[in-house]
Write an enzyme that holds these catalytic residues in place. Structure first.
Site, mmCIF file in Angstrom:
data_model
loop_
_atom_site.group_PDB
_atom_site.id
_atom_site.type_symbol
_atom_site.label_atom_id
_atom_site.label_comp_id
_atom_site.label_asym_id
_atom_site.label_seq_id
_atom_site.Cartn_x
_atom_site.Cartn_y
_atom_site.Cartn_z
ATOM 1 N N SER B 151 0.868 -1.499 0.127
ATOM 2 C CA SER B 151 -0.271 0.260 -0.011
ATOM 3 C C SER B 151 1.018 0.922 0.102
ATOM 4 O O SER B 151 1.447 1.028 -1.398
ATOM 5 C CB SER B 151 -0.991 0.049 0.923
ATOM 6 O OG SER B 151 -2.419 0.964 1.312
ATOM 7 N N ASP B 227 -10.396 -5.823 -3.372
ATOM 8 C CA ASP B 227 -9.421 -4.500 -2.292
ATOM 9 C C ASP B 227 -10.456 -3.178 -2.216
ATOM 10 O O ASP B 227 -11.379 -2.653 -3.633
ATOM 11 C CB ASP B 227 -8.048 -4.039 -2.815
ATOM 12 C CG ASP B 227 -7.425 -3.045 -2.092
ATOM 13 O OD1 ASP B 227 -8.267 -2.331 -1.263
ATOM 14 O OD2 ASP B 227 -6.469 -3.426 -2.217
ATOM 15 N N HIS B 260 -7.288 -6.101 1.017
ATOM 16 C CA HIS B 260 -6.376 -5.170 1.162
ATOM 17 C C HIS B 260 -5.017 -5.661 2.753
ATOM 18 O O HIS B 260 -4.893 -5.290 2.837
ATOM 19 C CB HIS B 260 -6.346 -3.767 1.343
ATOM 20 C CG HIS B 260 -5.184 -3.000 1.461
ATOM 21 N ND1 HIS B 260 -4.873 -2.852 0.183
ATOM 22 C CD2 HIS B 260 -4.895 -1.505 2.112
ATOM 23 C CE1 HIS B 260 -3.986 -1.271 0.217
ATOM 24 N NE2 HIS B 260 -3.468 -1.209 1.801
#
Lengths: 283, 283
Positions: B151, B227, B260
């Site tokens: 991320s 996600d 995620h």
């Protein structure tokens, strides 16, 4: 008997869920974690391996730290990890908020003493209520079960297997409390939940259960030699002695330099899951 | 340049450490995690793979949740996971305590704006100071390095590799922020740390760096299709487009149904470590 999904996440081709429900045993909302391997997402009922966690833990610790899902996905095992005590408003806690009694420290017993006996019914919760829920809500084949745990949860796994002959094809433990009758954690917890009559404690002591005639086919235990609780609390030599006298094959592996943490569990959980899988007819 | 050991635990035959030191770049105490594989405990210098974490994380998340030590132990990789921002008394935080700016959200940039520029120097910390410390304090072969992240840390890994040609034999990312210039997280963070002149942001945008001529040998990216940040923040199609125009081989795997979380990272970290190991001459 409604089980709600709190969260779900894809993991190693399977699905990691956290679930919650109102418990008839504890009188509280309880959470548990369940990993469904890919085989179960396809609709098949798969064998279940229970993991009972140690002091201070919830359903989350094993789920996020042990790395067990990879192997469970390969082998086709449903992993269930309950919480370690009732929680919530109105549930009494250790007056000193100590980590080793009350919240996070249910010791997998049914308390008989006030003020604990209304909520602290983790034996009945794990032995009866949760299997019913898992059988109803998840693709679990309850004719094929194994049980394992860590520390306080290793004590739980051993005693639950010993008290329920024939239910579990395999039992194993990481750094278990081997004899609550003979360590400070056990004396505090069983004294508090069950009162001063030590005869009542024997149902919750793996070595006493074995002395009193309980049997399992065999046991796997891993114990780190650098575990700070080894000599004062865990005492695997007591389990070794009891199993030796009873003729229970105990594979006790002293792992050089390992401590009491999930880094230790993660290092050997694959061995444990394969041990269970072989006894569940999977490998 | 004193590095103190906060904790150490045996893990998969190696050792998981948490270390701390005073940072000249951030002016604060910084912590980082380092996994030493068994090969390094024997005294050999081994290749290093850096893992940069995402928003809200510390050095702990990857270390306890990703299950990377098993594979690193097999391959002989030293894993280093830094924190994501300076912390401590006197370090300014987002006025609204938002999760996406300030503490836990350093974005791997050297801030130029008040009040951030004194402490928020994560680019120089990760690019220069920490490698010096790791080279001095750990059995690390800094001629062989790979870098990966998640991320915000995927953005960090990509931009650091692009800005330092030849330093990393491999670069990969899990669900990276691909273009901070073109997403709300990036606009807030780069606007805050670097000010309104967007030309200054290009050094911290993987797609802009590629457009401006930066190159790496190849890139591996995993991105979950479930996600929640995929469309609004992460935008892998922008990286795909930039790599396509530049002729950089990008292996972008869209992983069906993954979110995620670290359950996603754990599911694919073995692939990433083997990708790095091959490029580090290990497998």
């Amino acid at each position: 008997m409604t089980v709600e999904v709190v969260s779900r996440a894809r993991c190693f081709g399977g699905e990691q869920r956290v679930l919650r429900h109102h418990s008839r045993e504890t009188g509280t909302e309880m959470r548990f974690a369940a990993f469904l391997p890919p085989q179960a997402l396809g609709g098949a009922k798969v064998p279940v391996v229970w993991f009972l966690a140690g002091l201070t833990c919830t359903e989350e610790n094993f789920t996020v730290k042990a790395g067990a899902q990879r192997v469970a996905a390969e082998l086709g095992l449903l992993l269930v990890a309950p919480d370690t005590s009732p929680r919530g408003d109105g549930v009494p806690d250790d007056p000193d908020k100590a980590y080793d009694f009350g919240l996070g420290a249910g010791f997998y017993v049914d308390a008989t003493q006030e003020p604990w006996k209304q909520n602290y019914r983790m034996r009945s919760y794990v032995e009866r209520e949760l299997p019913e829920l898992v059988g109803a809500a998840l693709p679990a084949d309850l004719s094929r079960q194994g049980i394992m745990g860590h520390s306080m949860g290793g004590h739980g796994a051993l005693t639950i297997a010993l008290r329920n002959p024939g239910r579990f094809a395999a039992v194993s433990a990481f750094a278990p409390i081997c004899s609550p009758l003979r360590c400070p954690w056990g004396e505090k917890a069983l004294g508090g939940y069950l009162g001063p009559d030590r005869a009542a404690w024997r149902d919750y002591d793996a070595t006493a259960l074995i002395e009193d005639g309980a049997r399992v086919a065999d046991i796997l235990v891993d114990q780190g030699t650098a575990d700070g609780f080894l000599e004062s609390q865990l005492k695997p030599e007591l389990l070794e002695e009891a199993c030796g006298k009873a003729g229970i094959p105990l594979t006790l592996r002293r792992q050089e330099g390992y401590d009491h943490s999930y880094f230790f569990i993660a290092s050997f959980v694959e061995d444990h899951l394969r041990w269970h899988a072989r006894r569940l007819g999977l490998a």
